[in-house]
Design a protein around this motif. Sequence first.
Motif, PDB file in Angstrom:
ATOM      1  N   TYR A  54     -13.415  48.303  11.311  1.00 57.23           N
ATOM      2  CA  TYR A  54     -13.541  46.920  11.754  1.00 57.23           C
ATOM      3  C   TYR A  54     -14.177  46.889  13.128  1.00 57.23           C
ATOM      4  O   TYR A  54     -13.757  47.608  14.032  1.00 57.23           O
ATOM      5  CB  TYR A  54     -12.168  46.254  11.782  1.00 57.23           C
ATOM      6  CG  TYR A  54     -12.180  44.870  12.362  1.00 57.23           C
ATOM      7  CD1 TYR A  54     -12.817  43.828  11.703  1.00 57.23           C
ATOM      8  CD2 TYR A  54     -11.570  44.611  13.579  1.00 57.23           C
ATOM      9  CE1 TYR A  54     -12.841  42.552  12.234  1.00 57.23           C
ATOM     10  CE2 TYR A  54     -11.577  43.340  14.117  1.00 57.23           C
ATOM     11  CZ  TYR A  54     -12.213  42.318  13.444  1.00 57.23           C
ATOM     12  OH  TYR A  54     -12.230  41.061  13.977  1.00 57.23           O
ATOM     13  N   GLN A  55     -15.204  46.099  13.283  1.00 56.99           N
ATOM     14  CA  GLN A  55     -15.925  46.013  14.554  1.00 56.99           C
ATOM     15  C   GLN A  55     -15.508  44.735  15.284  1.00 56.99           C
ATOM     16  O   GLN A  55     -16.180  43.731  15.241  1.00 56.99           O
ATOM     17  CB  GLN A  55     -17.433  46.045  14.313  1.00 56.99           C
ATOM     18  CG  GLN A  55     -17.920  47.224  13.495  1.00 56.99           C
ATOM     19  CD  GLN A  55     -17.569  48.563  14.113  1.00 56.99           C
ATOM     20  OE1 GLN A  55     -17.645  48.737  15.320  1.00 56.99           O
ATOM     21  NE2 GLN A  55     -17.176  49.510  13.289  1.00 56.99           N
ATOM     22  N   GLY A  56     -14.355  44.756  15.926  1.00 53.97           N
ATOM     23  CA  GLY A  56     -13.810  43.591  16.610  1.00 53.97           C
ATOM     24  C   GLY A  56     -13.915  43.711  18.113  1.00 53.97           C
ATOM     25  O   GLY A  56     -14.841  44.319  18.650  1.00 53.97           O
ATOM     26  N   THR A  57     -12.915  43.173  18.795  1.00 52.22           N
ATOM     27  CA  THR A  57     -12.866  43.265  20.247  1.00 52.22           C
ATOM     28  C   THR A  57     -12.554  44.704  20.645  1.00 52.22           C
ATOM     29  O   THR A  57     -12.118  45.515  19.821  1.00 52.22           O
ATOM     30  CB  THR A  57     -11.770  42.348  20.810  1.00 52.22           C
ATOM     31  OG1 THR A  57     -10.490  42.831  20.369  1.00 52.22           O
ATOM     32  CG2 THR A  57     -11.965  40.902  20.364  1.00 52.22           C
ATOM     33  N   ASP A  58     -12.722  45.006  21.917  1.00 56.25           N
ATOM     34  CA  ASP A  58     -12.390  46.348  22.391  1.00 56.25           C
ATOM     35  C   ASP A  58     -10.936  46.689  22.098  1.00 56.25           C
ATOM     36  O   ASP A  58     -10.620  47.804  21.678  1.00 56.25           O
ATOM     37  CB  ASP A  58     -12.665  46.476  23.893  1.00 56.25           C
ATOM     38  CG  ASP A  58     -14.143  46.551  24.226  1.00 56.25           C
ATOM     39  OD1 ASP A  58     -14.951  46.770  23.297  1.00 56.25           O
ATOM     40  OD2 ASP A  58     -14.490  46.386  25.413  1.00 56.25           O
ATOM     41  N   ALA A  59     -10.027  45.729  22.301  1.00 56.15           N
ATOM     42  CA  ALA A  59      -8.609  45.978  22.055  1.00 56.15           C
ATOM     43  C   ALA A  59      -8.339  46.219  20.566  1.00 56.15           C
ATOM     44  O   ALA A  59      -7.546  47.095  20.208  1.00 56.15           O
ATOM     45  CB  ALA A  59      -7.773  44.806  22.556  1.00 56.15           C
ATOM     46  N   GLU A  60      -8.984  45.452  19.689  1.00 56.10           N
ATOM     47  CA  GLU A  60      -8.796  45.629  18.246  1.00 56.10           C
ATOM     48  C   GLU A  60      -9.333  46.973  17.770  1.00 56.10           C
ATOM     49  O   GLU A  60      -8.700  47.662  16.964  1.00 56.10           O
ATOM     50  CB  GLU A  60      -9.487  44.495  17.479  1.00 56.10           C
ATOM     51  CG  GLU A  60      -8.813  43.154  17.654  1.00 56.10           C
ATOM     52  CD  GLU A  60      -9.649  42.007  17.136  1.00 56.10           C
ATOM     53  OE1 GLU A  60      -9.047  41.046  16.628  1.00 56.10           O
ATOM     54  OE2 GLU A  60     -10.899  42.055  17.230  1.00 56.10           O
TER      55      GLU A  60
END
Length: 119
Positions: A54-60
Amino acid sequence: TYNDSAPLLINSLISHCWDEEANQFFADVWGLVSNYAERPWQEVSLFICCLSQYQGTDAEIDLQVKQGSSDVRKNAFANVLRSVKDQSGWVYVVPCDAVAQQQRGLFGRLWCTWEVYNA
Protein backbone atom coordinates in the motif's frame (compact mmCIF):
# COMPACT_ATOMS: atom_id res chain seq x y z
CA THR A 1 -9.73 -9.84 -3.53
CA TYR A 2 -8.53 -12.04 -6.34
CA ASN A 3 -7.50 -15.22 -4.54
CA ASP A 4 -9.16 -15.19 -1.10
CA SER A 5 -10.52 -18.70 -1.59
CA ALA A 6 -7.16 -20.25 -2.58
CA PRO A 7 -4.27 -17.96 -1.62
CA LEU A 8 -0.80 -18.90 -2.82
CA LEU A 9 2.40 -18.62 -0.84
CA ILE A 10 4.81 -16.15 -2.37
CA ASN A 11 7.46 -18.06 -4.31
CA SER A 12 9.05 -15.28 -6.35
CA LEU A 13 10.13 -11.74 -5.57
CA ILE A 14 10.87 -9.03 -8.10
CA SER A 15 13.66 -6.78 -6.86
CA HIS A 16 13.38 -3.49 -8.67
CA CYS A 17 14.00 0.22 -8.58
CA TRP A 18 11.24 2.82 -8.58
CA ASP A 19 12.99 4.75 -11.38
CA GLU A 20 12.11 2.34 -14.17
CA GLU A 21 9.61 3.04 -16.95
CA ALA A 22 6.44 0.98 -16.37
CA ASN A 23 6.01 -0.57 -19.84
CA GLN A 24 9.63 -1.72 -19.95
CA PHE A 25 9.45 -2.95 -16.36
CA PHE A 26 6.43 -5.19 -17.01
CA ALA A 27 7.94 -6.50 -20.25
CA ASP A 28 11.10 -7.38 -18.29
CA VAL A 29 9.06 -9.09 -15.56
CA TRP A 30 7.13 -11.18 -18.09
CA GLY A 31 10.37 -12.14 -19.83
CA LEU A 32 12.02 -13.19 -16.57
CA VAL A 33 9.10 -15.25 -15.36
CA SER A 34 8.33 -16.92 -18.66
CA ASN A 35 11.98 -17.73 -19.42
CA TYR A 36 13.47 -18.64 -16.06
CA ALA A 37 10.75 -19.93 -13.76
CA GLU A 38 11.01 -23.64 -13.11
CA ARG A 39 7.27 -23.72 -12.43
CA PRO A 40 4.60 -23.07 -15.05
CA TRP A 41 3.81 -19.35 -15.01
CA GLN A 42 0.36 -20.10 -13.56
CA GLU A 43 2.07 -21.39 -10.40
CA VAL A 44 4.37 -18.41 -9.98
CA SER A 45 3.18 -16.21 -7.12
CA LEU A 46 5.03 -12.91 -7.50
CA PHE A 47 5.66 -10.22 -4.93
CA ILE A 48 6.29 -6.88 -6.61
CA CYS A 49 6.63 -4.10 -4.06
CA CYS A 50 5.04 -1.35 -6.16
CA LEU A 51 1.95 -3.56 -6.68
CA SER A 52 1.88 -5.41 -3.36
CA GLN A 53 2.55 -2.69 -0.81
CA TYR A 54 0.00 0.00 0.00
CA GLN A 55 1.42 3.36 -1.03
CA GLY A 56 -0.06 5.66 1.62
CA THR A 57 1.30 8.26 3.99
CA ASP A 58 4.76 7.88 5.49
CA ALA A 59 3.19 6.67 8.75
CA GLU A 60 0.98 4.11 6.96
CA ILE A 61 3.88 2.78 4.91
CA ASP A 62 6.09 2.63 8.01
CA LEU A 63 3.45 0.67 9.94
CA GLN A 64 2.88 -1.74 7.06
CA VAL A 65 6.53 -2.39 6.28
CA LYS A 66 7.83 -2.59 9.85
CA GLN A 67 4.82 -4.49 11.19
CA GLY A 68 5.51 -3.26 14.73
CA SER A 69 9.22 -4.08 14.73
CA SER A 70 12.29 -1.95 14.15
CA ASP A 71 14.24 -5.13 13.30
CA VAL A 72 14.63 -5.27 9.50
CA ARG A 73 14.79 -9.08 9.72
CA LYS A 74 11.18 -9.15 10.98
CA ASN A 75 9.51 -6.73 8.58
CA ALA A 76 7.20 -7.39 5.64
CA PHE A 77 10.02 -7.80 3.13
CA ALA A 78 11.86 -10.26 5.36
CA ASN A 79 8.67 -12.32 5.62
CA VAL A 80 8.33 -12.33 1.84
CA LEU A 81 11.96 -13.38 1.40
CA ARG A 82 11.50 -16.21 3.90
CA SER A 83 8.45 -17.39 1.98
CA VAL A 84 10.40 -17.36 -1.28
CA LYS A 85 13.22 -19.34 0.32
CA ASP A 86 10.81 -21.82 1.96
CA GLN A 87 9.08 -22.37 -1.39
CA SER A 88 12.44 -22.88 -3.19
CA GLY A 89 11.52 -19.88 -5.27
CA TRP A 90 13.35 -17.13 -7.07
CA VAL A 91 14.40 -13.54 -6.55
CA TYR A 92 14.45 -11.81 -9.91
CA VAL A 93 16.44 -8.60 -10.24
CA VAL A 94 14.97 -6.33 -12.89
CA PRO A 95 17.67 -4.05 -14.28
CA CYS A 96 16.72 -0.41 -14.71
CA ASP A 97 17.94 1.74 -17.60
CA ALA A 98 17.54 4.92 -15.52
CA VAL A 99 19.89 3.53 -12.84
CA ALA A 100 22.38 2.36 -15.49
CA GLN A 101 22.37 5.78 -17.15
CA GLN A 102 23.18 7.36 -13.80
CA GLN A 103 26.07 4.88 -13.51
CA ARG A 104 24.85 3.64 -10.12
CA GLY A 105 25.14 -0.02 -11.10
CA LEU A 106 22.68 -2.86 -10.77
CA PHE A 107 23.10 -3.09 -6.99
CA GLY A 108 23.60 0.63 -6.39
CA ARG A 109 20.62 0.70 -4.07
CA LEU A 110 21.19 -0.75 -0.63
CA TRP A 111 17.68 -2.22 -0.36
CA CYS A 112 18.07 -4.31 -3.53
CA THR A 113 21.39 -5.58 -2.25
CA TRP A 114 19.75 -6.51 1.06
CA GLU A 115 17.01 -8.44 -0.78
CA VAL A 116 19.55 -10.44 -2.78
CA TYR A 117 21.69 -11.06 0.32
CA ASN A 118 18.72 -12.50 2.19
CA ALA A 119 17.53 -14.63 -0.71
